[in-house]
Scaffold this active site. Sequence first.
Site, PDB file in Angstrom:
ATOM      1  N   LYS A  18      51.996  37.235  44.651  1.00 53.51           N
ATOM      2  CA  LYS A  18      50.983  36.358  45.253  1.00 53.51           C
ATOM      3  C   LYS A  18      51.519  35.659  46.494  1.00 53.51           C
ATOM      4  CE  LYS A  18      49.153  31.721  44.227  1.00 53.51           C
ATOM      5  NZ  LYS A  18      50.212  30.933  44.870  1.00 53.51           N
ATOM      6  N   ARG A  69      43.660  32.583  40.040  1.00 50.08           N
ATOM      7  CA  ARG A  69      44.125  32.474  41.428  1.00 50.08           C
ATOM      8  C   ARG A  69      45.412  33.274  41.634  1.00 50.08           C
ATOM      9  NH1 ARG A  69      46.002  27.194  42.735  1.00 50.08           N
ATOM     10  NH2 ARG A  69      46.792  28.427  44.440  1.00 50.08           N
TER      11      ARG A  69
END
Length: 427
Positions: free
Chosen positions: A22, A397
Amino acid sequence: MDKFIIKGGRKLMGEVEISGAKNAAVAILPAVILADEPCVIENVPNISDVSISLRILYEMGAQVDMLNETTYRIDPRGILNCCVPYESARQMRASYYFLGALLGKYHRARVSMPGGCPLGDRPIDQHLKAFTALGAKCTIDHGMVDVTADRLRGSQIYLDVVSVGATMNAILAAVRAEGLTVIENAAKEPHIVDLANFLNSMGADIMGAGTDVIKIRGVGHLHSTTYAVIPDQIEAGTFMIAAAATKGDVLIKNVTPKHLEPITNKLEKIGVNIEEFDDSVRVWVDGPLVKTSIQTMPHPGFPTDMQPQITTLLCLAEGTSIVKEGVWEQRFRYVDELRRMGADISVDGKVAVIEGTGKLMGAPVKACDLRAGAALIIAGLAATGVTEIEDIYHIERGYACMEQKLQKLGADIVKKSFPGVSVKKAM
Ligand code: UD1
């Protein structure tokens, strides 16, 4: 409103594939703006922070094509708009990378002050210090950050604190500046090396990424490239701890074992068995878990983004453990939720004392941020009974297909939607 419902007590067994990182992807995607030609980015994780980054690029005028589930072709040549509005920027911290990338290419950017996990004070003064050193004028007005420069000139940048974001933003802004930039006291995380490798693959001249002095000689042109994002060290660490907490046996694939060393070292001290292969690690537990002491620090220290997960594991170990948070002011907000599951943890400022009780009990709980959510999943997998986790948009997320990956390892976890209930958006 979506929830994870976990029936705990099953050992995780089998193999899991780790997605792209990420924190690398959310820097590399804006960095494509710096290119003069289209780029293909592979191993992009399917997480909401990535969807937001891609949407911002598209809204600015870039052409974004999905080639397969984890590969995107991005053509930045159509970008006309150098503004990232509040609605997009507030949803993730990493929206600040659009500042550095737009400044580096177009000498101007206007980005709303970033959102992200609520971990305490999150200033961007060091980002602005770096831009200013390169010749930009920075102002903050009505929640928008404006940076403009007639020309960008290489400079000496000393960061007062070791900051991942400021280091990456300084690189992005300097890569096309005139002359030599030297960043001192730079952060050394694997995602910083990944960003530099990506930019170098387009023709940039960056040396020293991964050390605390990074030298960047500005170039006038960046060409197209095809580049694969590194594996996510924090996702891998989370699965390592989930395997250990359930006393399971899991082969964690598509990892860079070197990046996992700070996590591996601590887990071995706790009594977890780890065998390293070229691009995978096997994690299993066949004895008692024991107490330890941990302090989170910038890389190569123990990562703050693994702190909630390892604290959860220490609840299941024998003895009294101490965990000190060395990066964020408010990283123990999840402890109240773990206490609801029977954890015995006291917190004084940035220090937690954990009395290992060896067991946790299922309960309804709420994820207060991304890694807190990961910790609650681990707690739920190891607990007796049922755990219901609310506010899982935080988890989505940063973790790709979390429940599917866990189900494949034998976990009893389902995602349930409760329509009609409105939720606050991630801030
Ligand atoms: C990144 C990660 C985050 C991780 C953190 C630390 C991304 C998108 N997020 O966040 O998951 O927890 O690194 O490893 O990559 N600071 C200042 N002034 C600044 C910038 C930072 O004082 O201008 C301070 C912060 O308050 C914090 C420390 O520096 O105490 C480290 O922050 P930083 O490394 O910048 O974190 P992020 O890049 O926001």
